[in-house]
Write an enzyme that holds these catalytic residues in place. Structure first.
Site, short mmCIF file in Angstrom:
data_model
loop_
_atom_site.label_atom_id
_atom_site.label_comp_id
_atom_site.label_asym_id
_atom_site.label_seq_id
_atom_site.Cartn_x
_atom_site.Cartn_y
_atom_site.Cartn_z
N ASN A 1 16.88 31.15 -14.49
CA ASN A 1 16.55 32.02 -15.62
C ASN A 1 15.49 33.01 -15.15
O ASN A 1 14.32 32.66 -15.00
CB ASN A 1 16.03 31.15 -16.78
CG ASN A 1 15.49 31.98 -17.93
OD1 ASN A 1 15.73 33.19 -17.99
ND2 ASN A 1 14.78 31.33 -18.84
N LYS B 1 14.31 35.55 -16.64
CA LYS B 1 13.47 36.07 -17.74
C LYS B 1 13.35 37.60 -17.66
O LYS B 1 14.30 38.25 -17.23
CB LYS B 1 12.11 35.37 -17.74
CG LYS B 1 12.25 33.85 -17.70
CD LYS B 1 10.98 33.13 -18.03
CE LYS B 1 11.21 31.63 -17.88
NZ LYS B 1 10.10 30.84 -18.35
N HIS C 1 16.12 29.17 -26.06
CA HIS C 1 15.00 28.96 -25.13
C HIS C 1 13.70 28.94 -25.93
O HIS C 1 13.55 29.67 -26.91
CB HIS C 1 14.98 30.08 -24.09
CG HIS C 1 14.02 29.82 -22.97
ND1 HIS C 1 12.67 30.01 -23.10
CD2 HIS C 1 14.22 29.33 -21.73
CE1 HIS C 1 12.08 29.67 -21.96
NE2 HIS C 1 12.99 29.25 -21.11
N GLU D 1 10.92 30.23 -25.44
CA GLU D 1 10.26 31.54 -25.58
C GLU D 1 10.91 32.33 -26.71
O GLU D 1 10.23 33.08 -27.42
CB GLU D 1 10.31 32.30 -24.24
CG GLU D 1 9.33 31.70 -23.25
CD GLU D 1 9.71 31.86 -21.79
OE1 GLU D 1 10.56 32.70 -21.46
OE2 GLU D 1 9.14 31.11 -20.96
N GLU E 1 13.98 21.13 -22.15
CA GLU E 1 12.85 21.86 -21.58
C GLU E 1 11.60 21.58 -22.41
O GLU E 1 11.37 22.24 -23.43
CB GLU E 1 13.13 23.36 -21.58
CG GLU E 1 14.33 23.76 -20.76
CD GLU E 1 14.20 25.18 -20.25
OE1 GLU E 1 14.28 25.37 -19.03
OE2 GLU E 1 13.97 26.10 -21.06
N GLY F 1 6.65 27.04 -17.15
CA GLY F 1 5.77 28.05 -16.58
C GLY F 1 4.32 27.61 -16.46
O GLY F 1 3.44 28.44 -16.22
N SER G 1 9.03 23.85 -14.85
CA SER G 1 8.34 23.81 -13.55
C SER G 1 9.09 22.96 -12.52
O SER G 1 8.46 22.27 -11.72
CB SER G 1 6.90 23.33 -13.72
OG SER G 1 6.19 24.22 -14.57
C1 PEP Z 1 12.42 28.14 -18.16
O1 PEP Z 1 11.82 29.05 -18.71
O2 PEP Z 1 13.61 27.91 -18.47
C2 PEP Z 1 11.72 27.37 -17.14
C3 PEP Z 1 12.13 26.15 -16.91
O3 PEP Z 1 10.66 27.98 -16.52
P1 PEP Z 1 9.77 27.39 -15.31
O4 PEP Z 1 10.74 26.81 -14.30
O5 PEP Z 1 9.05 28.57 -14.77
O6 PEP Z 1 8.89 26.37 -15.88
#
Ligand code: PEP
Length: 252
Positions: A10, A12, A95, A97, A167, A173, A213
């Protein structure tokens, strides 16, 4: 049952068209031939260019969001059929976000899932709890609620076209990852929910990705858990070597 692992990057709101082309050119040879499904989700503006670079590659193209209507006066929105037109076969929906920053609700996410399926897209439905919810002992209730609302319009006949991504919001992040045991607990719970909704023939086949992460140093131990069937990768998907290392871990 052996589910083939699925890793999706992803990107973003990152990558100009030229950067996106370079990134996917870097990823392509590194993941070729690996025994895992792979997708990338560039920003809308780079979808067409990335599709051209992907050509006949087995890497699939995903979008990061869509609207639930098919067309009309929705300034700034993109319809699921437009994503098909731009060569996407997948779309990330719900997601955290989108839920937090853009006020998407369980209900709108569910409508988007239905519309994406109607258009022939495969949705990646994201669910996950905030730190406050985890600390309050609400994790399993929150992800169950998000799962059921997200799948409300899918129906049993289309359930197999879904991918679920767990998630935990506190791990996205932040550099803070759920332990394999913490993630497994939630994945197993989601699979039990899916079994109650659709029966075990379907729940055994559905893939549940972990996101938060995930990186080369922790991917193998997360992906070794019985109900973790891949990853939704943010930060590490912007570096070809890191992303390929995660796909390699998924393939082995
Ligand atoms: C995401 O936003 O889907 C995600 C898992 O981000 P990150 O790997 O940066 O934590």
């Amino acid at each position: 049952m052996a589910r083939r692992k699925f890793v999706c990057g992803n990107w973003k709101m990152n990558m100009t068209i030229d950067e996106a082309k370079a990134l996917v050119e870097g990823i392509k040879p590194k993941v070729a031939g690996l025994e895992a499904d792979v997708a990338v989700a560039p920003p809308f503006t780079a979808l067409h260019a990335v599709a051209e670079v992907l050509g006949g590659s087995s890497i699939r193209l995903a979008a990061q969001n869509c609207h639930f209507e098919t067309k009309g006066a929705f300034t700034g929105e993109v319809a699921p059929t437009m994503l098909r037109d731009a060569c996407c076969s997948l779309v990330i929906l719900g997601h955290s976000e989108r839920r937090t920053l853009f006020k998407e609700t369980d209900e709108t996410v569910g409508k988007k899932v239905g519309a994406a399926l109607d258009a022939g897209l495969q949705p990646i439905l994201c669910v996950g709890e905030t730190l406050e919810e985890r600390d309050g002992g609400q994790t399993l209730a929150v992800v169950s609620r998000q799962l059921k609302a997200g799948l409300a319009a899918a129906g049993a006949d289309r359930a197999l076209r879904m991918v679920i991504a767990y998630e935990p919001v506190w791990a996205i992040g932040t550099g803070r990852t759920a332990t394999p045991e913490q993630a497994q607990e939630v994945h197993a719970h989601l699979r039990r929910d899916l079994e109650a909704m659709y029966g075990s023939a379907i729940s055994d086949e559905l893939r549940i990705q972990y996101g938060g992460s995930m990186k080369p140093s922790n991917a193998a131990e997360l992906l070794a858990m019985p109900d973790i069937d891949g990853g939704l990768i943010g930060g590490a998907s912007l570096k070809p070597d890191d992303f390929a290392a995660i796909v390699t871990a998924a393939a082995s």
